[in-house]
Design a protein around this motif. Structure first.
Motif, PDB file in Angstrom:
ATOM      1  N   UNK A   4       0.582  -1.567   0.280  1.00 31.22           N
ATOM      2  CA  UNK A   4      -0.224   0.148   0.209  1.00 31.22           C
ATOM      3  C   UNK A   4       0.726   1.454  -0.153  1.00 31.22           C
ATOM      4  N   UNK A   5       1.863   1.360   0.634  1.00 32.61           N
ATOM      5  CA  UNK A   5       2.608   2.595   0.848  1.00 32.61           C
ATOM      6  C   UNK A   5       3.738   2.675  -0.501  1.00 32.61           C
ATOM      7  N   UNK A   6       4.331   1.492  -1.023  1.00 34.45           N
ATOM      8  CA  UNK A   6       4.263   1.922  -2.635  1.00 34.45           C
ATOM      9  C   UNK A   6       3.467   2.277  -3.454  1.00 34.45           C
ATOM     10  N   UNK A   7       2.377   2.101  -3.352  1.00 35.89           N
ATOM     11  CA  UNK A   7       0.993   2.113  -4.751  1.00 35.89           C
ATOM     12  C   UNK A   7       1.372   3.814  -4.047  1.00 35.89           C
ATOM     13  N   UNK A   8       1.203   4.108  -2.615  1.00 37.59           N
ATOM     14  CA  UNK A   8       1.134   5.557  -2.432  1.00 37.59           C
ATOM     15  C   UNK A   8       1.299   6.424  -2.792  1.00 37.59           C
ATOM     16  N   UNK A  13       3.259  10.869  -6.635  1.00 36.43           N
ATOM     17  CA  UNK A  13       4.562  10.961  -8.348  1.00 36.43           C
ATOM     18  C   UNK A  13       3.760  10.547  -9.067  1.00 36.43           C
ATOM     19  N   UNK A  14       3.005  10.420  -9.311  1.00 36.52           N
ATOM     20  CA  UNK A  14       1.800  10.385 -10.741  1.00 36.52           C
ATOM     21  C   UNK A  14       1.094  11.649 -11.336  1.00 36.52           C
ATOM     22  N   UNK A  15       0.692  12.645  -9.412  1.00 36.73           N
ATOM     23  CA  UNK A  15      -0.084  13.369  -9.499  1.00 36.73           C
ATOM     24  C   UNK A  15       0.451  14.371  -9.915  1.00 36.73           C
TER      25      UNK A  15
END
Length: 201
Positions: A4-8, A13-15
Motif C-alpha cells: 500500500x505504501x508503494x502504491x501511495x 509521484x503520478x499526481x
C-alpha cells in the motif's frame, strides 16, 4: 514498506507529474526535482534499471542533475523488462518496429496511458497547434486496429481525435496508401486555402 505504501508513493509521484504537465511554461528547477524523484522511484522499483545504473556508478545519492541520469541503450528494451510494476499488469505494451533486430522487438510497458496521453496532448497543443483548436488532418500511418502495439499509432490517434476536424481522415489502411483519398484532401486544401496537416512517421 508495505504494498500500500508503494502504491501511495507512486500515486503521489503520478499526481505531481500531472501537475507539472499542466504548468505553462515549465520551470527548470521543478523539472529537475521531479526528474530526480522519478529516477529514485525507478531505481528502487525497476530491478533491471537498478542493475544498469549501479554498473554505471549512478545512484540517487550520486546523481544531482537530470542530465546525469543514465540513458538506457535501445537494446535494453529488447533484452530486459524495464518496468516498475509487473509487466502482465500493464494496460498497454508498445513495441519497437524491429528494424534493427526483427526477431526481438523492444517493449515499453505502460500501467495505463493517462500520463502518456496528457503529455502528448499538452505538448501537441503548444508546439504543433499553437493556439488553434482544430485542424484538418490526413494521417499517413495505420490506425491502432492495424498496429495495436505502436506508440506512434496511438500518438497519431490522439492527434486525430483531439485536434482533428470532423473531415480529418486516415489515408493509410491494410492495403497501403489510399492515394485517391490523399489527392482529394490535398486538392481541397489547394482550392479552399484551408490548412491541411499531414501526419505520419
Amino acid at each position: 514498506m508495505t504494498t500500500d505504501d508503494v502504491y501511495a508513493q507512486a500515486e503521489a509521484l503520478r499526481e505531481d507529474l500531472f501537475d507539472f504537465l499542466r504548468r505553462s511554461p515549465a520551470d527548470d528547477t521543478a523539472f529537475n526535482g521531479l526528474a530526480l524523484r522519478l529516477f529514485a522511484h525507478q531505481f528502487r522499483f525497476n530491478t533491471a534499471f537498478n542493475r544498469y545504473c549501479v554498473q554505471q556508478g549512478r545512484t540517487p545519492r550520486t546523481v544531482r542533475q537530470w542530465q546525469d541520469i543514465p540513458a538506457v541503450p535501445i537494446d535494453a528494451f529488447k533484452d530486459s523488462t524495464l518496468s516498475c510494476v509487473p509487466a502482465d499488469t500493464c494496460a498497454r505494451t508498445f513495441m519497437t518496429s524491429g528494424t534493427t533486430r526483427a526477431e526481438v522487438r523492444g517493449r515499453h510497458y505502460h500501467p495505463d496511458l493517462c500520463l502518456y496521453d496528457a503529455s502528448m496532448t499538452a505538448n501537441f497543443a503548444q508546439r504543433f497547434m499553437r493556439g488553434a483548436q482544430s485542424l484538418r488532418m490526413a494521417v499517413l500511418f495505420p490506425d491502432e486496429t492495424l498496429l495495436p502495439n505502436s506508440s506512434l499509432a496511438h500518438y497519431l490517434a490522439l492527434a486525430h481525435e483531439t485536434f482533428g476536424t470532423a473531415d480529418s481522415a486516415y489515408v493509410m489502411n491494410a492495403n497501403g496508401l489510399d492515394a485517391p483519398a490523399l489527392i482529394d484532401m490535398l486538392a481541397h486544401a489547394e482550392r479552399s486555402g484551408e490548412p491541411l496537416a499531414l501526419l505520419g512517421a
